[in-house]
Design a protein around this motif. Structure first.
Motif, short mmCIF file in Angstrom:
data_model
loop_
_atom_site.label_atom_id
_atom_site.label_comp_id
_atom_site.label_asym_id
_atom_site.label_seq_id
_atom_site.Cartn_x
_atom_site.Cartn_y
_atom_site.Cartn_z
N TYR A 66 2.52 17.55 0.65
CA TYR A 66 1.80 16.77 1.67
C TYR A 66 1.56 15.36 1.14
CZ TYR A 66 -2.02 15.59 4.94
OH TYR A 66 -2.82 15.00 5.89
N VAL A 67 2.13 14.38 1.83
CA VAL A 67 1.98 12.96 1.44
C VAL A 67 1.17 12.25 2.52
CG1 VAL A 67 3.19 10.84 0.82
CG2 VAL A 67 4.24 13.07 0.30
N ARG A 68 0.10 11.60 2.11
CA ARG A 68 -0.74 10.81 3.04
C ARG A 68 -1.07 9.49 2.37
NH1 ARG A 68 -6.23 13.39 3.67
NH2 ARG A 68 -6.75 11.94 2.02
N ASN A 69 -0.69 8.39 3.01
CA ASN A 69 -0.78 7.09 2.34
C ASN A 69 -2.13 6.41 2.52
OD1 ASN A 69 -0.09 6.53 5.20
ND2 ASN A 69 -0.18 4.42 4.49
N ILE A 70 -2.32 5.36 1.74
CA ILE A 70 -3.44 4.43 1.91
C ILE A 70 -2.83 3.08 2.27
CG2 ILE A 70 -5.27 3.15 0.72
CD1 ILE A 70 -6.16 5.98 1.12
N THR A 71 -3.21 2.53 3.44
CA THR A 71 -2.76 1.19 3.84
C THR A 71 -3.74 0.17 3.28
OG1 THR A 71 -1.67 1.98 5.84
CG2 THR A 71 -2.30 -0.33 5.81
N ASP A 72 -3.30 -0.53 2.23
CA ASP A 72 -4.20 -1.50 1.59
C ASP A 72 -3.62 -2.91 1.63
OD1 ASP A 72 -2.15 -1.08 -0.19
OD2 ASP A 72 -3.42 -0.76 -1.95
N VAL A 73 -2.64 -3.12 2.51
CA VAL A 73 -2.06 -4.47 2.65
C VAL A 73 -1.27 -4.53 3.95
CG1 VAL A 73 0.05 -3.85 1.41
CG2 VAL A 73 -0.60 -6.22 1.55
N GLY A 74 -1.21 -5.74 4.55
CA GLY A 74 -0.24 -6.00 5.61
C GLY A 74 -0.58 -5.52 7.00
N HIS A 75 -1.80 -4.95 7.19
CA HIS A 75 -2.17 -4.46 8.52
C HIS A 75 -2.95 -5.58 9.22
CE1 HIS A 75 -3.25 -0.53 10.80
NE2 HIS A 75 -2.97 -1.52 11.62
N LEU A 76 -2.29 -6.27 10.16
CA LEU A 76 -2.89 -7.44 10.79
C LEU A 76 -3.73 -7.06 12.01
CD1 LEU A 76 0.16 -9.88 10.54
CD2 LEU A 76 -1.68 -9.52 8.91
N GLN A 77 -4.45 -8.05 12.56
CA GLN A 77 -5.33 -7.79 13.69
C GLN A 77 -4.54 -7.23 14.88
OE1 GLN A 77 -6.91 -11.79 13.87
NE2 GLN A 77 -8.94 -11.04 13.41
N ASN A 78 -5.16 -6.26 15.57
CA ASN A 78 -4.55 -5.65 16.75
C ASN A 78 -3.16 -5.08 16.46
OD1 ASN A 78 -6.79 -6.49 18.25
ND2 ASN A 78 -5.89 -8.51 18.49
N ASP A 79 -2.91 -4.76 15.18
CA ASP A 79 -1.63 -4.16 14.78
C ASP A 79 -0.44 -5.03 15.18
OD1 ASP A 79 -3.32 -2.13 14.03
OD2 ASP A 79 -3.04 -1.01 15.87
N ALA A 80 -0.64 -6.35 15.22
CA ALA A 80 0.42 -7.27 15.62
C ALA A 80 1.09 -7.86 14.38
CB ALA A 80 -0.16 -8.38 16.49
N ASP A 81 2.04 -8.77 14.61
CA ASP A 81 2.75 -9.42 13.50
C ASP A 81 2.15 -10.77 13.14
OD1 ASP A 81 4.58 -7.44 13.05
OD2 ASP A 81 5.99 -8.18 14.54
N ASP A 122 -1.09 16.06 -1.73
CA ASP A 122 -0.41 16.22 -3.02
C ASP A 122 -0.08 14.85 -3.63
OD1 ASP A 122 -0.22 19.13 -2.95
OD2 ASP A 122 1.11 18.79 -1.26
N ILE A 123 0.26 13.90 -2.76
CA ILE A 123 0.56 12.54 -3.19
C ILE A 123 -0.14 11.59 -2.22
CG2 ILE A 123 2.39 10.83 -3.63
CD1 ILE A 123 4.32 13.18 -4.07
N GLU A 124 -0.81 10.58 -2.76
CA GLU A 124 -1.51 9.60 -1.92
C GLU A 124 -1.07 8.19 -2.33
OE1 GLU A 124 -5.83 9.53 0.06
OE2 GLU A 124 -5.89 9.16 -2.09
N PRO A 125 0.13 7.78 -1.91
CA PRO A 125 0.64 6.47 -2.34
C PRO A 125 -0.05 5.31 -1.62
CG PRO A 125 2.15 7.46 -0.77
CD PRO A 125 1.05 8.46 -0.99
N ARG A 126 -0.15 4.18 -2.32
CA ARG A 126 -0.72 2.97 -1.72
C ARG A 126 0.41 2.00 -1.40
NH1 ARG A 126 -6.35 1.17 -4.46
NH2 ARG A 126 -7.39 3.20 -4.48
#
Length: 497
Positions: A66-81, A122-126
């Motif tokens: 089971y892999v579940r990530n941590i989003t710690d970069v690059g997530h902009l406002q309103n999920d836009a670019d 099992d793995i929590e990649p960032r």
């Protein structure tokens, strides 16, 4: 391995028999949190849903990664670019390093998940730890002619991709309709060839703190890319199940499939795309962007205007599990209060089963009673085979619970069923409640308050000169590491040193 599990696959819009690519191994990837705030009830639903899925798959004999990530970069406002990085925005306002914000809310998220008895992955990649893998994937997509560089940023070319693939296959969106809906909103889109194109790499502005070197610019990866790169690294170019909330189906998961097909993977990444439905509050999606969320911490301490009281972590877990994961679930105090009662009934059932002992001596088996208990026991786990239907599994629990309560009060004679059937019933009840649904006993009483009650009895015994009772209370508390102190000012207690 032959288990009759059927899962609803968003990709095919059908319920399909689940067979892993490489039995007995199952690869499961779930999109983790963007760590710029405390987790709320909407976050709890996917993590509880896929925790139960993982537990169930392990119960039927699969070896799950089971892999579940941590989003710690690059997530902009309103999920836009375009716009400001959510983590950086908070860091600037609080005069912190972005990674201080990340650490604070990652720790808070882990605490909330532990309270909800969600097992760690099992793995929590960032995302920040997998920049190399993301750059590699961008280079593959560029090599395949399905991305382009523009002013130091790299964008995925949706119209070029759509000539041979189907952008919209997961969400059911049609490119022409999407284009007609986006033409009016082109602000900040000048670098793109098409408004549908999405960022794989963004050149950092001079004020942007979180940046990494790349062949194109100092910048940061696009939000969609991180999950594609990390799922591939730990689960391979194709794996079994990709999970997440329905709100991520478009654009996030749609873009993940496009990235996977456009890279050297040439696959849809996962064979099964599984989505839990949303939690609503007054009929609207609960979310940070809408400002209508209630954090898990607020549920646990009751500190929110919408809450009539505090609700324990297991009450929240039960509330989520008593609805099927693909149905919407509307927040209400009535619903949570009913969930609390339901949870306590189930826990009382566990307590009773721990106390019940099969009577020694001759069995007086009644065929009708035996068949009834066998049938009720068999029905406990069956609903989970059918697209993880926890709502029906809990209904089956309550059906059996009526009989367990009757056994406890003496209405149902235990000797009318065989000892084997009794032990099977007890084992299956525990298995479903504790191991698969992940419900556990919570301390509802305050130890300090109970201690004051005991000291009250001690004081009464002392005043009545019942020294045998005084010695008994002293000895029992001493066994718990507590000593009673008789002082001129009154009676107190202390930890035994």
């Amino acid at each position: 391995m032959n288990h009759p599990l059927a899962l609803y696959n968003t990709l095919t819009r059908t319920k399909e028999p689940f067979e892993p690519l490489q039995p007995p191994f199952v690869g499961l990837y779930v999109c983790g949190p963007t760590v710029y705030g405390d987790a709320h009830l909407g976050h709890a639903r996917p993590y509880i849903t896929f925790d139960v899925m993982r537990r169930y798959l392990q119960h039927v004999g699969y070896k799950v990664r089971y892999v579940r990530n941590i989003t710690d970069v690059g997530h902009l406002q309103n999920d836009a670019d375009h716009g400001e990085d959510k983590i950086q925005k908070l860091a600037k306002a609080a005069q912190l390093e972005p990674m201080e914000v990340v650490e604070k809310y990652t720790h808070s998220f882990h605490q909330d998940m532990a309270r909800l008895n969600v097992l760690p992955p099992d793995i929590e990649p960032r995302a920040s730890g997998h920049i190399i893998e993301q750059i590699q994937m961008i280079q593959e997509i560029l090599e395949n002619g399905l991305a382009y560089e523009s002013n130091g940023s790299v964008y995925f070319d949706v119209p070029a991709y759509n000539k041979e693939h189907n952008y919209g296959k997961l969400s059911g969106r049609v490119v022409e309709e999407l284009l007609s809906n986006t033409r009016d909103n082109l602000e900040g889109q000048e670098e793109k060839r098409s408004p549908l194109d999405f960022a794989l790499w963004k050149k950092a502005s001079p004020s942007h703190i979180m940046r990494w070197p790349s062949p194109w610019s100092d910048g940061f990866p696009g939000w969609h890319l991180e999950c594609s790169a990390m799922s591939r690294k730990y689960l391979g170019t194709q794996f079994d199940i990709h999970g997440g909330g329905l709100d991520l189906m478009f654009p996030h998961h749609e873009c993940e499939i496009a990235q996977s097909q456009a890279s050297h993977n040439k696959s849809d990444a996962a064979r099964f795309w599984v989505h839990n439905n949303l939690i609503t509050i007054n009929g609207k999606k609960m979310g940070k962007s809408l400002g209508n969320f209630i954090t898990l911490g607020q549920f646990f301490n009751g500190d929110h205007a919408e809450l009539q009281q505090a609700y324990s972590p297991m009450t929240v877990r039960f509330f989520i599990l008593q609805a099927h994961y693909r149905s919407t679930l509307d927040f209400s105090n009535d619903g949570l209060q009913a969930a609390r009662k339901g949870y306590l009934k189930v826990m009382n059932g566990l307590r009773i089963l721990d106390q019940l002992n099969y009577p020694t001596g001759a069995e007086a088996i009644d065929a009708k009673a035996e068949d009834e208990i066998k049938k009720l026991t068999a029905e406990l786990l069956t609903p989970l085979h059918d697209d993880l239907n926890t709502a029906k599994a809990i209904a089956s629990l309550f059906n059996l619970l009526k009989k367990i309560n009757s056994m406890h009060t003496g209405g149902f004679k235990l000797e009318t069923i065989s000892q084997e059937t009794f032990e099977q019933m007890r084992a299956q009840y525990r298995l479903l409640v504790q191991d698969v649904l992940g419900l556990k006993m919570e301390q509802t009483a305050d130890a300090q308050e109970l201690l004051h009650v005991v000291l009250g009895f001690y004081k009464e015994a002392k005043e009545a000169k019942d020294y045998a009772k005084v010695d008994q209370i002293r000895a029992q508390l001493k066994g718990q590491g507590i000593v009673i102190k008789d002082m001129k000012t009154g009676i107190d207690w202390a930890y035994e040193e």
